[in-house]
Design a protein around this motif. Structure first.
Motif, PDB file in Angstrom:
ATOM      1  N   GLU A  23      15.946 -23.253 -49.235  1.00 59.78           N
ATOM      2  CA  GLU A  23      15.425 -23.153 -47.870  1.00 59.78           C
ATOM      3  C   GLU A  23      16.521 -23.410 -46.849  1.00 59.78           C
ATOM      4  OE1 GLU A  23      12.787 -21.633 -47.073  1.00 59.78           O
ATOM      5  OE2 GLU A  23      11.268 -23.119 -46.564  1.00 59.78           O
TER       6      GLU A  23
ATOM      7  N   ALA B 134      14.378 -26.120 -54.318  1.00 59.51           N
ATOM      8  CA  ALA B 134      13.686 -25.421 -53.229  1.00 59.51           C
ATOM      9  C   ALA B 134      14.258 -25.822 -51.869  1.00 59.51           C
ATOM     10  CB  ALA B 134      12.186 -25.700 -53.301  1.00 59.51           C
ATOM     11  N   LEU B 135      14.588 -27.090 -51.698  1.00 56.67           N
ATOM     12  CA  LEU B 135      15.181 -27.540 -50.432  1.00 56.67           C
ATOM     13  C   LEU B 135      16.521 -26.852 -50.182  1.00 56.67           C
ATOM     14  CD1 LEU B 135      14.472 -31.382 -50.598  1.00 56.67           C
ATOM     15  CD2 LEU B 135      13.581 -29.823 -48.870  1.00 56.67           C
TER      16      LEU B 135
ATOM     17  N   TRP C 234       2.812 -34.311 -55.434  1.00 55.88           N
ATOM     18  CA  TRP C 234       3.070 -35.082 -54.228  1.00 55.88           C
ATOM     19  C   TRP C 234       2.133 -34.673 -53.097  1.00 55.88           C
ATOM     20  CZ3 TRP C 234       9.002 -35.900 -53.147  1.00 55.88           C
ATOM     21  CH2 TRP C 234       9.547 -36.599 -54.222  1.00 55.88           C
TER      22      TRP C 234
ATOM     23  N   ARG D  11       5.960 -28.889 -40.463  1.00 53.71           N
ATOM     24  CA  ARG D  11       6.905 -27.865 -40.059  1.00 53.71           C
ATOM     25  C   ARG D  11       6.386 -26.454 -40.372  1.00 53.71           C
ATOM     26  NH1 ARG D  11      13.416 -27.395 -40.599  1.00 53.71           N
ATOM     27  NH2 ARG D  11      13.448 -25.147 -40.685  1.00 53.71           N
TER      28      ARG D  11
ATOM     29  N   LEU E 202       5.556 -34.140 -43.603  1.00 51.03           N
ATOM     30  CA  LEU E 202       6.582 -33.586 -42.708  1.00 51.03           C
ATOM     31  C   LEU E 202       6.813 -32.097 -42.960  1.00 51.03           C
ATOM     32  CD1 LEU E 202       9.362 -36.336 -42.704  1.00 51.03           C
ATOM     33  CD2 LEU E 202       8.094 -35.499 -40.715  1.00 51.03           C
ATOM     34  N   ILE E 203       6.830 -31.739 -44.244  1.00 48.13           N
ATOM     35  CA  ILE E 203       7.050 -30.332 -44.591  1.00 48.13           C
ATOM     36  C   ILE E 203       5.859 -29.497 -44.120  1.00 48.13           C
ATOM     37  CG2 ILE E 203       7.247 -28.746 -46.554  1.00 48.13           C
ATOM     38  CD1 ILE E 203       8.846 -31.065 -47.966  1.00 48.13           C
TER      39      ILE E 203
ATOM     40  N   GLU F 180       4.880 -31.270 -58.386  1.00 47.40           N
ATOM     41  CA  GLU F 180       5.291 -32.671 -58.459  1.00 47.40           C
ATOM     42  C   GLU F 180       4.093 -33.604 -58.315  1.00 47.40           C
ATOM     43  OE1 GLU F 180       7.981 -33.679 -59.750  1.00 47.40           O
ATOM     44  OE2 GLU F 180       9.313 -34.324 -58.151  1.00 47.40           O
TER      45      GLU F 180
ATOM     46  N   PRO G 242      13.201 -32.147 -58.985  1.00 48.19           N
ATOM     47  CA  PRO G 242      12.776 -30.741 -58.929  1.00 48.19           C
ATOM     48  C   PRO G 242      12.735 -30.136 -57.528  1.00 48.19           C
ATOM     49  CG  PRO G 242      11.222 -32.051 -60.244  1.00 48.19           C
ATOM     50  CD  PRO G 242      12.204 -33.008 -59.646  1.00 48.19           C
ATOM     51  N   LEU G 243      12.413 -30.932 -56.514  1.00 49.70           N
ATOM     52  CA  LEU G 243      12.302 -30.349 -55.170  1.00 49.70           C
ATOM     53  C   LEU G 243      13.650 -29.978 -54.563  1.00 49.70           C
ATOM     54  CD1 LEU G 243       9.471 -32.592 -53.799  1.00 49.70           C
ATOM     55  CD2 LEU G 243       9.506 -30.124 -53.566  1.00 49.70           C
TER      56      LEU G 243
ATOM     57  N   TRP H  76      17.471 -26.394 -46.085  1.00 51.10           N
ATOM     58  CA  TRP H  76      17.046 -27.596 -45.351  1.00 51.10           C
ATOM     59  C   TRP H  76      17.922 -28.774 -45.718  1.00 51.10           C
ATOM     60  CZ3 TRP H  76      11.002 -28.155 -45.061  1.00 51.10           C
ATOM     61  CH2 TRP H  76      10.485 -27.049 -44.382  1.00 51.10           C
TER      62      TRP H  76
ATOM     63  N   ALA I  59       6.946 -37.154 -47.066  1.00 48.74           N
ATOM     64  CA  ALA I  59       7.731 -35.920 -47.055  1.00 48.74           C
ATOM     65  C   ALA I  59       6.808 -34.699 -47.042  1.00 48.74           C
ATOM     66  CB  ALA I  59       8.654 -35.866 -48.274  1.00 48.74           C
TER      67      ALA I  59
ATOM     68  N   ALA J  21      12.375 -34.411 -43.802  1.00 47.49           N
ATOM     69  CA  ALA J  21      11.711 -34.335 -45.106  1.00 47.49           C
ATOM     70  C   ALA J  21      12.731 -34.408 -46.242  1.00 47.49           C
ATOM     71  CB  ALA J  21      10.909 -33.038 -45.207  1.00 47.49           C
TER      72      ALA J  21
ATOM     73  N   ALA K 172       6.647 -26.401 -55.308  1.00 49.08           N
ATOM     74  CA  ALA K 172       7.298 -27.540 -55.962  1.00 49.08           C
ATOM     75  C   ALA K 172       6.573 -28.846 -55.646  1.00 49.08           C
ATOM     76  CB  ALA K 172       8.769 -27.604 -55.545  1.00 49.08           C
TER      77      ALA K 172
ATOM     78  N   ILE L 132      12.742 -37.166 -49.243  1.00 44.22           N
ATOM     79  CA  ILE L 132      12.681 -36.773 -50.656  1.00 44.22           C
ATOM     80  C   ILE L 132      13.896 -37.341 -51.391  1.00 44.22           C
ATOM     81  CG2 ILE L 132      12.807 -34.772 -52.197  1.00 44.22           C
ATOM     82  CD1 ILE L 132      11.121 -33.267 -49.997  1.00 44.22           C
TER      83      ILE L 132
ATOM     84  N   LEU M 140       8.363 -24.447 -50.280  1.00 45.62           N
ATOM     85  CA  LEU M 140       8.403 -25.783 -50.872  1.00 45.62           C
ATOM     86  C   LEU M 140       7.043 -26.257 -51.372  1.00 45.62           C
ATOM     87  CD1 LEU M 140      10.886 -27.431 -48.417  1.00 45.62           C
ATOM     88  CD2 LEU M 140      11.055 -27.652 -50.877  1.00 45.62           C
TER      89      LEU M 140
END
Lengths: 274, 274
Positions: B161, B157-158, A163, A176, A172-173, A161, B153-154, B163, A169, B169, A157, B173, A154
C-alpha cells in the motif's frame, strides 16, 4: 416426482472461493438454509484470485466448478467476488441446467433495494473495485444510482489476523479507507469481499448508524433459498448431514483461519489436487 | 581466458521472487554491483509462495529457475525467503556449476556477525517463521545464539500500500508485532521478508537505535559481489546494459507497485507463461 428429481433435492450445494473468505458465505447459507448440505472448495493453491488476470481467474473457476460438479451438486455458489465478476457467465453457460449464483448480482440487488438516496458505496479488493462489476450490476437494477467505490487491500490481512475488535490499528485503517462513505455521502455500503463480514462491527462503527451494510453472503444465501424453494429443490430429509470442505493446498493454515470465518469447527476436511 | 568464460562474465544475474518483494533485493544488487545486468522474474501468477506447501513451492521454484537458466545467467539469486527456505538445496543440485544464492544464509551470517549479545530477532511471513529456516541458519553460524521470531503478516500489505511513513496505523501495527524485540531483548533484527525494507524506517523507530537491522537483500548482494569477484565473473564491459523484468501474470498491478520497491521505473518488462 422422478427418483432423479428426488435424489437432486438431497444433493449438496457446491460453494467455492480462492481461500477462506467464502466461509463467511457458508455461514450465511447455514443460517438461511440450515437443512442443506454444503460442499466447499477453497482453491488455496492458487489464491488470491484478486491479483490475477481475468483469463487466469476464469481458467481456475472452470476447474474448481468442474470438481464440485463431479460431486453431484444441485446448485453452484461462487463465493468469491473476483470469480463472480469474471467467470459467472462462463460457468452458467457450462452448466445450463444447474442454478449458478455469484455474489455480485445478489449484493447489488439488495443494495439497490436498501438505498433510499440512490447513493451506494462499495468496498472490495483492488481487483473487484477496478473491475467495476458492482457498479455495473447496481446500474442494471437502478440506472440512476450513484456508486462510490474504494479498495481496502489491508482488510483481508486484518480479517485473517483476527484483528477485528479492540484493535486500534484496525480502527485507524478503517477510518482512512471508509472516509468517502461518511457524512451522509452514501446511505448503503456493500461489503464486496467475502473477508469483510469479519470486520463488520468496526466498519459499522466507522460509517455510522445511518449507513445500511449489505453483506453479499447474506444476499446470495437469500437468493439461493428463493431459487431452491421455487424449483422445489429444498432438501427435505430430516437426517442430519455433514458439510464437507476441500482445499487445494496448505490445509494447516486454512484450518487455523477457517474457524474464525465459519464460526464453527470444520467437519470433514480434505486436500485435493485439481 | 576462453571465449565462453568471457561471455559468462557479460551474462546477467538471474533473480526471482513470487512477486514484487524481490525488487528490494534487485535494489540492493544494483547498489552493490552497479555494472551488472539483472534479469528478474516475478512469479505473480502463483504468488504468494508464503502460504503454499513446501512441495508446491519447490515445484514453482524449479520452473522459475529453469526459465532464468534458459536465458544464460551466470548466477541465480532466490530473492524470496520461502523459496530460499524450501528449494535452495534442490536448485543448487540442479545447477551444480552455477552459483545459487538464497536470502536466508547471507542474512543469518550477517546477523551473527553483527550481534554482540547473541540474541537475534527474526521477522518474516508466517511461512518463513514457522519453517524455522533462519533459526537453523543462525544456529549453523553460532550454535549458542538465541533466536526470537515473530510473524508479521500485515507488513506485506502495508508495504504494498506504500503506507510506510506518516501512517499512524503502520506505527501501531509495528508496535504490536515488534514488542518481543524491545527493551534490550535482542541487539540484532533480521528483516526476513523482502517486503520489509520498505518499512525499514518505522521498524527502526520502534525497536530503537540499539538494535541493528539486517536487510537480507543487502546481505545477499554482498555475498554475490564476493563470489563474482573471487571467480573473476564480474562484468567488465563498460557498455551500459538494461535490466529486464518478467512477470507471469497481472503485469499492470506489478508495474504499479514495482516503482515503490525498486525506487526506479522498470526498464524492459514482459509477461511470460511458465
Amino acid at each position: 416426482m422422478t427418483s432423479l428429481a428426488l435424489r437432486m433435492k438431497e444433493s449438496p450445494i457446491g460453494v467455492f472461493d480462492s481461500g477462506v473468505g467464502g466461509l463467511t458465505v457458508v455461514k450465511s447459507l447455514r443460517r438461511r438454509l440450515p437443512n442443506e448440505q454444503i460442499i466447499y472448495l477453497g482453491d488455496t493453491a492458487r489464491l488470491p484470485y484478486g491479483t490475477r488476470s481475468p483469463a487466469t481467474v476464469e481458467r481456475y473457476a472452470i476447474q474448481t466448478a468442474s470438481f464440485l460438479e463431479s460431486l453431484n451438486i444441485k446448485m453452484l455458489v461462487i463465493a468469491c467476488n473476483t470469480a463472480s465478476a469474471v467467470a459467472h457467465g462462463t460457468l452458467r453457460a457450462m452448466y445450463p441446467s444447474m442454478p449458478t449464483l455469484g455474489v455480485i448480482q445478489p449484493g447489488a440487488k439488495q443494495a439497490v433495494r436498501a438505498s433510499k438516496s440512490g447513493r451506494i458505496g462499495v468496498i472490495g479488493t483492488e481487483a473487484t473495485v477496478s473491475s467495476g462489476a458492482y457498479a455495473k450490476a447496481i446500474a442494471g437494477f437502478n440506472p440512476s444510482a450513484e456508486v462510490v467505490s474504494q479498495a481496502c487491500p489491508l482488510f483481508v490481512a486484518l480479517a485473517e489476523e483476527g484483528w477485528a475488535e479492540h484493535e486500534a490499528a484496525t480502527r485507524l485503517i478503517a477510518d482512512r479507507y471508509l472516509e468517502p462513505f461518511r457524512g451522509g455521502r452514501v446511505d448503503t455500503l456493500v461489503l464486496g469481499c467475502t473477508h469483510y463480514p469479519i470486520l463488520r462491527d468496526v466498519i459499522a462503527d466507522v460509517v455510522g448508524p445511518d449507513v445500511v451494510l449489505i453483506d453479499s453472503g447474506d444476499a446470495v444465501a437469500e437468493e439461493a433459498a428463493i431459487l431452491l424453494a421455487a424449483s422445489e429443490q429444498l432438501r427435505t430429509s430430516l437426517e442430519p448431514c455433514e458439510d464437507q470442505f476441500f482445499v487445494t493446498d496448505a490445509a494447516g493454515r486454512f484450518r487455523r483461519v477457517a474457524e474464525l470465518f465459519l464460526g464453527a469447527a470444520l467437519e470433514r476436511f480434505e486436500t485435493v489436487e485439481l
